[in-house]
Design a protein around this motif. Structure first.
Motif, PDB file in Angstrom:
ATOM      1  N   ALA A 106       0.838  -1.211   0.000  1.00 25.33           N
ATOM      2  CA  ALA A 106       0.000   0.000   0.000  1.00 25.33           C
ATOM      3  C   ALA A 106       0.870   1.257   0.000  1.00 25.33           C
ATOM      4  CB  ALA A 106      -0.937  -0.005   1.202  1.00 25.33           C
ATOM      5  N   LEU A 107       1.961   1.240   0.764  1.00 18.16           N
ATOM      6  CA  LEU A 107       2.882   2.385   0.775  1.00 18.16           C
ATOM      7  C   LEU A 107       3.488   2.608  -0.606  1.00 18.16           C
ATOM      8  CD1 LEU A 107       4.834   1.937   4.136  1.00 18.16           C
ATOM      9  CD2 LEU A 107       3.256   3.784   3.548  1.00 18.16           C
ATOM     10  N   ARG A 108       3.913   1.530  -1.229  1.00 19.52           N
ATOM     11  CA  ARG A 108       4.505   1.651  -2.572  1.00 19.52           C
ATOM     12  C   ARG A 108       3.470   2.127  -3.595  1.00 19.52           C
ATOM     13  NH1 ARG A 108       9.588   0.135  -3.302  1.00 19.52           N
ATOM     14  NH2 ARG A 108      10.609  -1.125  -1.709  1.00 19.52           N
ATOM     15  N   ASP A 109       2.242   1.646  -3.465  1.00 23.52           N
ATOM     16  CA  ASP A 109       1.183   2.081  -4.376  1.00 23.52           C
ATOM     17  C   ASP A 109       0.919   3.580  -4.225  1.00 23.52           C
ATOM     18  OD1 ASP A 109      -1.060   1.716  -6.251  1.00 23.52           O
ATOM     19  OD2 ASP A 109      -2.299   2.128  -4.478  1.00 23.52           O
ATOM     20  N   LEU A 110       0.815   4.040  -2.986  1.00 19.93           N
ATOM     21  CA  LEU A 110       0.605   5.467  -2.751  1.00 19.93           C
ATOM     22  C   LEU A 110       1.783   6.290  -3.270  1.00 19.93           C
ATOM     23  CD1 LEU A 110      -1.026   7.802  -1.618  1.00 19.93           C
ATOM     24  CD2 LEU A 110      -0.038   7.306   0.636  1.00 19.93           C
ATOM     25  N   ALA A 111       2.998   5.801  -3.054  1.00 21.11           N
ATOM     26  CA  ALA A 111       4.183   6.503  -3.547  1.00 21.11           C
ATOM     27  C   ALA A 111       4.139   6.621  -5.072  1.00 21.11           C
ATOM     28  CB  ALA A 111       5.449   5.774  -3.109  1.00 21.11           C
ATOM     29  N   THR A 112       3.726   5.571  -5.744  1.00 19.29           N
ATOM     30  CA  THR A 112       3.627   5.587  -7.204  1.00 19.29           C
ATOM     31  C   THR A 112       2.588   6.606  -7.666  1.00 19.29           C
ATOM     32  OG1 THR A 112       4.290   3.273  -7.324  1.00 19.29           O
ATOM     33  CG2 THR A 112       3.127   4.163  -9.237  1.00 19.29           C
ATOM     34  N   ARG A 113       1.449   6.635  -6.973  1.00 19.95           N
ATOM     35  CA  ARG A 113       0.398   7.590  -7.355  1.00 19.95           C
ATOM     36  C   ARG A 113       0.822   9.033  -7.103  1.00 19.95           C
ATOM     37  NH1 ARG A 113      -4.426   6.427  -4.320  1.00 19.95           N
ATOM     38  NH2 ARG A 113      -3.241   5.035  -3.006  1.00 19.95           N
ATOM     39  N   LEU A 114       1.516   9.283  -5.995  1.00 20.25           N
ATOM     40  CA  LEU A 114       1.998  10.638  -5.714  1.00 20.25           C
ATOM     41  C   LEU A 114       3.021  11.085  -6.754  1.00 20.25           C
ATOM     42  CD1 LEU A 114       2.359  10.528  -1.831  1.00 20.25           C
ATOM     43  CD2 LEU A 114       0.679  11.822  -3.153  1.00 20.25           C
ATOM     44  N   THR A 115       3.903  10.186  -7.123  1.00 19.08           N
ATOM     45  CA  THR A 115       4.914  10.506  -8.139  1.00 19.08           C
ATOM     46  C   THR A 115       4.253  10.784  -9.491  1.00 19.08           C
ATOM     47  OG1 THR A 115       6.544   9.191  -6.965  1.00 19.08           O
ATOM     48  CG2 THR A 115       7.025   9.700  -9.259  1.00 19.08           C
ATOM     49  N   ALA A 116       3.225  10.010  -9.817  1.00 18.45           N
ATOM     50  CA  ALA A 116       2.499  10.243 -11.075  1.00 18.45           C
ATOM     51  C   ALA A 116       1.840  11.619 -11.074  1.00 18.45           C
ATOM     52  CB  ALA A 116       1.459   9.147 -11.294  1.00 18.45           C
ATOM     53  N   GLN A 117       1.263  12.008  -9.941  1.00 17.36           N
ATOM     54  CA  GLN A 117       0.663  13.344  -9.841  1.00 17.36           C
ATOM     55  C   GLN A 117       1.725  14.431  -9.965  1.00 17.36           C
ATOM     56  OE1 GLN A 117      -2.521  14.400  -9.781  1.00 17.36           O
ATOM     57  NE2 GLN A 117      -3.025  12.271 -10.180  1.00 17.36           N
ATOM     58  N   SER A 118       2.885  14.180  -9.383  1.00 11.96           N
ATOM     59  CA  SER A 118       3.988  15.130  -9.493  1.00 11.96           C
ATOM     60  C   SER A 118       4.404  15.291 -10.951  1.00 11.96           C
ATOM     61  CB  SER A 118       5.175  14.657  -8.653  1.00 11.96           C
ATOM     62  OG  SER A 118       6.285  15.487  -8.865  1.00 11.96           O
ATOM     63  N   ASP A 119       4.497  14.170 -11.650  1.00 10.27           N
ATOM     64  CA  ASP A 119       4.867  14.209 -13.066  1.00 10.27           C
ATOM     65  C   ASP A 119       3.818  14.958 -13.891  1.00 10.27           C
ATOM     66  OD1 ASP A 119       7.113  12.758 -12.406  1.00 10.27           O
ATOM     67  OD2 ASP A 119       6.309  10.844 -13.127  1.00 10.27           O
ATOM     68  N   ALA A 120       2.545  14.750 -13.561  1.00 10.13           N
ATOM     69  CA  ALA A 120       1.472  15.446 -14.275  1.00 10.13           C
ATOM     70  C   ALA A 120       1.566  16.951 -14.047  1.00 10.13           C
ATOM     71  CB  ALA A 120       0.109  14.922 -13.827  1.00 10.13           C
ATOM     72  N   LEU A 121       1.842  17.350 -12.814  1.00  5.48           N
ATOM     73  CA  LEU A 121       2.016  18.781 -12.531  1.00  5.48           C
ATOM     74  C   LEU A 121       3.200  19.331 -13.306  1.00  5.48           C
ATOM     75  CD1 LEU A 121       1.350  19.169  -8.718  1.00  5.48           C
ATOM     76  CD2 LEU A 121       0.125  20.275 -10.571  1.00  5.48           C
ATOM     77  N   SER A 122       4.260  18.564 -13.349  1.00  3.16           N
ATOM     78  CA  SER A 122       5.458  19.011 -14.044  1.00  3.16           C
ATOM     79  C   SER A 122       5.201  19.217 -15.526  1.00  3.16           C
ATOM     80  CB  SER A 122       6.578  17.978 -13.857  1.00  3.16           C
ATOM     81  OG  SER A 122       7.711  18.350 -14.601  1.00  3.16           O
ATOM     82  N   GLY A 123       4.487  18.289 -16.119  1.00  2.37           N
ATOM     83  CA  GLY A 123       4.257  18.375 -17.554  1.00  2.37           C
ATOM     84  C   GLY A 123       3.109  19.264 -17.926  1.00  2.37           C
ATOM     85  N   ASN A 124       1.916  18.872 -17.536  1.00  2.00           N
ATOM     86  CA  ASN A 124       0.707  19.545 -18.003  1.00  2.00           C
ATOM     87  C   ASN A 124       0.467  20.899 -17.356  1.00  2.00           C
ATOM     88  OD1 ASN A 124       0.309  17.178 -19.430  1.00  2.00           O
ATOM     89  ND2 ASN A 124      -1.037  16.315 -17.886  1.00  2.00           N
ATOM     90  N   THR A 125       0.411  20.917 -16.044  1.00  4.01           N
ATOM     91  CA  THR A 125       0.010  22.138 -15.346  1.00  4.01           C
ATOM     92  C   THR A 125       1.033  23.247 -15.507  1.00  4.01           C
ATOM     93  OG1 THR A 125      -1.143  20.756 -13.751  1.00  4.01           O
ATOM     94  CG2 THR A 125      -0.790  23.046 -13.140  1.00  4.01           C
ATOM     95  N   ARG A 126       2.308  22.919 -15.319  1.00  2.12           N
ATOM     96  CA  ARG A 126       3.334  23.971 -15.448  1.00  2.12           C
ATOM     97  C   ARG A 126       3.373  24.527 -16.858  1.00  2.12           C
ATOM     98  NH1 ARG A 126       8.767  22.104 -12.609  1.00  2.12           N
ATOM     99  NH2 ARG A 126       9.442  24.081 -13.454  1.00  2.12           N
ATOM    100  N   ALA A 127       3.204  23.674 -17.847  1.00  8.89           N
ATOM    101  CA  ALA A 127       3.202  24.154 -19.235  1.00  8.89           C
ATOM    102  C   ALA A 127       1.988  25.051 -19.486  1.00  8.89           C
ATOM    103  CB  ALA A 127       3.206  22.977 -20.198  1.00  8.89           C
ATOM    104  N   THR A 128       0.847  24.679 -18.940  1.00  3.40           N
ATOM    105  CA  THR A 128      -0.371  25.484 -19.112  1.00  3.40           C
ATOM    106  C   THR A 128      -0.224  26.846 -18.449  1.00  3.40           C
ATOM    107  OG1 THR A 128      -1.735  23.494 -19.210  1.00  3.40           O
ATOM    108  CG2 THR A 128      -2.854  25.554 -18.674  1.00  3.40           C
ATOM    109  N   VAL A 129       0.285  26.859 -17.223  1.00  3.93           N
ATOM    110  CA  VAL A 129       0.460  28.130 -16.508  1.00  3.93           C
ATOM    111  C   VAL A 129       1.475  29.010 -17.235  1.00  3.93           C
ATOM    112  CG1 VAL A 129       1.261  29.181 -14.356  1.00  3.93           C
ATOM    113  CG2 VAL A 129      -0.258  27.211 -14.284  1.00  3.93           C
ATOM    114  N   ALA A 130       2.558  28.424 -17.721  1.00  2.01           N
ATOM    115  CA  ALA A 130       3.560  29.202 -18.457  1.00  2.01           C
ATOM    116  C   ALA A 130       2.963  29.787 -19.735  1.00  2.01           C
ATOM    117  CB  ALA A 130       4.767  28.332 -18.777  1.00  2.01           C
ATOM    118  N   ALA A 131       2.054  29.056 -20.363  1.00  2.00           N
ATOM    119  CA  ALA A 131       1.433  29.526 -21.604  1.00  2.00           C
ATOM    120  C   ALA A 131       0.452  30.668 -21.363  1.00  2.00           C
ATOM    121  CB  ALA A 131       0.727  28.369 -22.301  1.00  2.00           C
TER     122      ALA A 131
END
Length: 100
Positions: free
Chosen positions: A8-33
């Motif tokens: 369960a800890l590893r699963d949560l860690a994976t989901r948090l990292t995926a959200q971090s990656d999404a923020l890095s890619g999608n959200t930051r690019a959108t805000v910069a645009a």
């Protein structure tokens, strides 16, 4: 063999990292645009550009901070799971969890 808790800890860690990656890619690019050139504002309201840019850059800074928090938390949870797994291997007969 790992326990349910470490999985369960590893699963949560994976989901948090995926959200971090999404923020890095999608959200930051959108805000910069969302940046607007100064020419988009009439001369009498050039101060509005400064205000808009402060807000936009603040949102970008918050996005970066949240991304860092999610990434750091995911890494920490992975390390905790690895520690528990190591303890289970080294002390399998005496290292148990309470299920409840």
């Amino acid at each position: 063999m790992t326990s349910v808790q470490t999985e369960a800890l590893r699963d949560l860690a994976t989901r948090l990292t995926a959200q971090s990656d999404a923020l890095s890619g999608n959200t930051r690019a959108t805000v910069a645009a969302l940046a607007m050139p100064k020419e988009a504002y009439p001369l009498f309201s050039l101060a509005a550009w400064d205000d808009y840019e402060k807000v936009r850059s603040g949102i970008e800074n918050v996005t970066i901070a949240v991304q860092d928090i999610l990434e750091t938390t995911g890494t920490a949870l992975t390390r905790v799971a690895a520690h528990y797994e190591q303890m289970e291997q080294e002390h399998s007969e005496s290292f148990t969890y309470d299920n409840g």
